[in-house]
Design an enzyme around this catalytic site. Structure first.
Site, PDB file in Angstrom:
ATOM      1  N   LYS A 219      28.429  34.312  -0.508  1.00 11.75           N
ATOM      2  CA  LYS A 219      28.506  35.051  -1.374  1.00 11.75           C
ATOM      3  C   LYS A 219      27.155  36.289  -2.125  1.00 11.75           C
ATOM      4  O   LYS A 219      25.965  36.088  -1.644  1.00 11.75           O
ATOM      5  CB  LYS A 219      27.786  34.290  -3.519  1.00 11.75           C
ATOM      6  CG  LYS A 219      29.296  32.710  -2.869  1.00 11.75           C
ATOM      7  CD  LYS A 219      28.833  31.992  -3.878  1.00 11.75           C
ATOM      8  CE  LYS A 219      28.084  31.012  -3.703  1.00 11.75           C
ATOM      9  NZ  LYS A 219      27.878  29.938  -3.667  1.00 11.75           N
ATOM     10  N   THR A 252      21.521  32.020 -15.357  1.00 10.70           N
ATOM     11  CA  THR A 252      22.564  31.956 -13.986  1.00 10.70           C
ATOM     12  C   THR A 252      21.542  30.534 -14.179  1.00 10.70           C
ATOM     13  O   THR A 252      22.860  30.516 -11.780  1.00 10.70           O
ATOM     14  CB  THR A 252      21.895  33.366 -13.178  1.00 10.70           C
ATOM     15  OG1 THR A 252      20.674  33.209 -13.018  1.00 10.70           O
ATOM     16  CG2 THR A 252      21.988  34.633 -13.707  1.00 10.70           C
ATOM     17  N   GLY A 254      23.032  27.311 -11.710  1.00 12.10           N
ATOM     18  CA  GLY A 254      24.669  26.324 -11.916  1.00 12.10           C
ATOM     19  C   GLY A 254      25.250  27.773 -11.048  1.00 12.10           C
ATOM     20  O   GLY A 254      26.277  27.016 -11.182  1.00 12.10           O
ATOM     21  N   THR A 255      24.757  29.600 -10.646  1.00 16.60           N
ATOM     22  CA  THR A 255      26.056  30.096 -10.428  1.00 16.60           C
ATOM     23  C   THR A 255      27.204  29.170  -9.509  1.00 16.60           C
ATOM     24  O   THR A 255      28.458  29.054  -9.639  1.00 16.60           O
ATOM     25  CB  THR A 255      25.949  31.609 -10.557  1.00 16.60           C
ATOM     26  OG1 THR A 255      24.792  31.411 -10.234  1.00 16.60           O
ATOM     27  CG2 THR A 255      25.724  31.402 -12.177  1.00 16.60           C
ATOM     28  N   GLY A 256      26.249  28.806  -8.667  1.00 21.53           N
ATOM     29  CA  GLY A 256      26.920  28.949  -7.156  1.00 21.53           C
ATOM     30  C   GLY A 256      27.896  27.698  -6.769  1.00 21.53           C
ATOM     31  O   GLY A 256      28.617  27.562  -6.613  1.00 21.53           O
ATOM     32  N   CYS A 257      26.953  26.288  -8.238  1.00 23.81           N
ATOM     33  CA  CYS A 257      27.591  24.977  -7.674  1.00 23.81           C
ATOM     34  C   CYS A 257      28.647  24.783  -9.107  1.00 23.81           C
ATOM     35  O   CYS A 257      29.860  25.338  -8.862  1.00 23.81           O
ATOM     36  CB  CYS A 257      26.733  24.266  -8.794  1.00 23.81           C
ATOM     37  SG  CYS A 257      25.039  23.794  -8.636  1.00 23.81           S
TER      38      CYS A 257
END
Ligand SMILES: Cc1ncc(COP(=O)(O)OP(=O)(O)O)c(N)n1
Ligand SMILES: Cc1ncsc1CCOP(=O)(O)O
Ligand SMILES: [Mg+2]
Length: 539
Positions: A219, A252, A254-257
């Site tokens: 990502k 932003t 928590g975007t990965g989770c």
């Protein structure tokens, strides 16, 4: 590639510092001990994701983000909590690991009873926890495993012991269907290489693939200086770049989770991996966009609203592909007569336009038989989906339905936008050609997503088409809140002047001949895109 400095290490409380609560043991349920539940499951199966992750007290990331993302996308989400973190919008203040025996027990409880489709992992703070998870996954098979190798929080705090690296690489990755590191995590996994370019991300994806997962998604949201957030997907043979718009927001956390659990939810619903990643990217992008102005907490990085769709107009609820008006920036509209002139197939022309940077494509094929049109449309859908570029069909709702296009563009003498909406349903994009404020008002009432306005300049591509000039274009833009794309006689010489009009809802230009009535479509598109980008940078 050079090495980056290690992130700060946070205190990780040893498991022994936690008193474990012992309850009277009850047997784990199984269909054999509870047959009526199996009957119920047969009647109404519910896509089920199990998240194995840490709790985030601020509820923006971790288990809480996973549960919200799955709920928003229509999957059930059970949870095995590996650690309890104390965190807020300023960062991570503390971490307590859940005792390993209780993690084993949680896994056994859920996996033995609940027909889990997909397991998604987040914070796995110790090597022992990864080992326990691998043992459980060997015992209970699931359809897919999504591994988000959470090692460092977005605030820069360490969330796992360095000894986990080996276990991730040697044990868990080999069982994973997809691994989704961000550039920092990819760097850590690969011994500290630094990633600055898309080429670096590709190299990293290839190296991580060698640890054994079926797919890798590196990502690029943290890569600096780009208007786009580009993620690199690798399946062992080919790379796909997922391009998203970089939303200007501090919310932003928590975007990965959320991305990983959204992929898991889509896989649980039966999607292919490529489609699951695309839907998850769209979902995160839309959630960030809708949460731009949220203020929760006083720190530098806030949470966003996973349930934003509850507040959207009804026609957007449940849509998988929300329309992003910024996609109108460079709108490529095909023409088979021009393609024939230059010996291009429709598919090659569309591929070249996307390669050159087209942000949305419309198939405007006036001289082609329906069967051939549908075949070409299906092939173009594959091309557009794998590049994350929306594909619309001009005039032909039947073709759009048959190839599951992203939408339809209609004019004043075509079937009305209201009827198109009825036919296509809530999730598709509808564009309407308008030359007057009254037409713009009607298109909005009919549920259009954007307006096409022109001809701005004289054109020979469309016969008997009156020229509106800048005044006509501005009048339509000012009469509507809908995003507008300008069309008609636009080329590399005059595109800049259209965008310099500086009307806020004028989002881009739609172009036929200046892209497709040319030998090299990708070069023309690239050139026009760089002109548009330089005007946008100056604005
Ligand atoms: C983006 C965009 N804007 C306008 C048009 C013209 O549509 P219409 O008026 O229906 O004319 P035809 O394209 O069908 O000849 C368009 N196609 N795209
Ligand atoms: C379809 C359409 N609608 C208004 S003008 C136009 C033609 C645009 O083509 P070109 O970009 O070649 O001028
Ligand atoms: Mg039309």
């Amino acid at each position: 590639m050079s090495c980056s400095p290690p992130p700060p290490i946070l205190r990780l409380h040893p498991p022994s510092s936690i008193s474990s609560f012992s309850s009277p043991r009850r047997p784990h349920l199984s269909p054999r001990t509870c047959p009526w539940r199996l009957a119920a499951a047969r009647e109404m199966p519910w896509p089920h994701v199990l998240t194995v992750a840490g709790s985030d007290s601020s509820a923006g990331a971790g288990i809480q983000a996973d549960v919200k993302a799955c709920a928003a996308l229509g999957a059930y989400c059970s949870s095995v909590i590996t650690a309890v973190t104390a965190q807020n919008t300023a960062g991570v203040q503390g971490v307590h690991l859940v005792p390993e025996e209780l993690i084993r027990e949680q896994l056994q409880s859920v996996l033995s009873d609940m027909s889990v489709d997909v397991v998604k992992t987040g914070m796995l703070p110790s090597a022992g926890i990864i080992k326990i998870l691998c043992e459980s996954l060997q015992k209970f098979s699931v359809k897919a495993l999504v591994v988000d190798p959470v090692m460092v929080s977005t605030s820069g705090d360490s969330l796992s012991d360095p000894s986990t690296l080996t276990y991730y690489r040697d044990e868990l990755f080999a069982m994973a269907d997809i691994v989704t590191p961000n550039v920092k995590e990819a760097s850590k996994l690969l011994g500290g290489v630094s990633l600055h370019t898309i080429a670096d991300m590709r190299d990293a994806a290839e190296s991580i693939y060698k640890f054994g997962p079926r797919y890798v998604l590196v990502k690029g949201g943290d890569m600096p200086d780009s208007s786009e957030a580009i993620d690199v997907f690798y399946d062992g043979k080919e790379f796909v770049e997922f391009r998203g718009h970089r939303i200007k927001t501090h919310n932003t956390h928590g975007t990965g989770c959320t991305l990983a659990s959204s992929i898991a939810a889509e896989l649980a619903k039966g999607s292919s991996m490529l489609n699951a990643v695309q839907v998850a990217k769209n979902f995160v992008e839309s959630a960030l966009h809708h949460s731009k102005d949220l203020v929760i907490g006083n720190g530098p990085q806030g949470p966003f609203d996973h349930l934003f769709r509850l507040k959207c107009p009804p026609y957007n609820i449940g849509s998988e592909r929300r329309f992003n008006p910024d996609s109108l920036f460079l709108y490529a509209v095909t023409d088979s007569r021009m393609n024939k002139r230059w010996g291009h197939s429709i598919e090659d022309a569309v591929k070249a336009a996307i390669e050159g940077g087209a942000t949305i494509v419309q198939l405007r094929e006036k001289d082609i038989e329906s069967r051939a049109f549908l075949e070409a449309a299906k092939a173009c859908m594959d091309i557009c989906r794998s590049s994350g570029v929306p594909l619309l069909i001009n005039d032909r709702v039947d073709i759009a339905l048959a190839c599951n296009a992203d939408g339809v563009h209609v004019g004043q003498s075509d079937i009305s936008a209201r009827e198109v909406r009825e036919l296509l349903g809530p999730g598709k994009i509808i564009g309407v050609s308008c030359k007057t404020p009254a037409q713009a008002e009607q298109a909005w009432r009919d549920g259009a997503d954007y307006l096409g306005c022109g001809g701005v300049f004289p054109t020979t591509t469309k016969a008997n088409n009156p020229t509106l000039g800048f005044e006509g274009l501005k009048a339509v833009c000012l009469a509507s809140k809908l995003p507008v794309v300008a069309i008609g006689g636009i080329n590399a010489t005059n595109a800049g002047s259209v965008m310099e009009l500086g009307v806020p809802n004028l989002k881009g230009v739609a172009v036929v001949s200046a892209l497709f009535d040319r030998e090299c479509v990708s070069t023309e598109t690239r050139n026009l895109r760089s002109i548009l980008t330089s005007v946008r940078c100056l604005a």
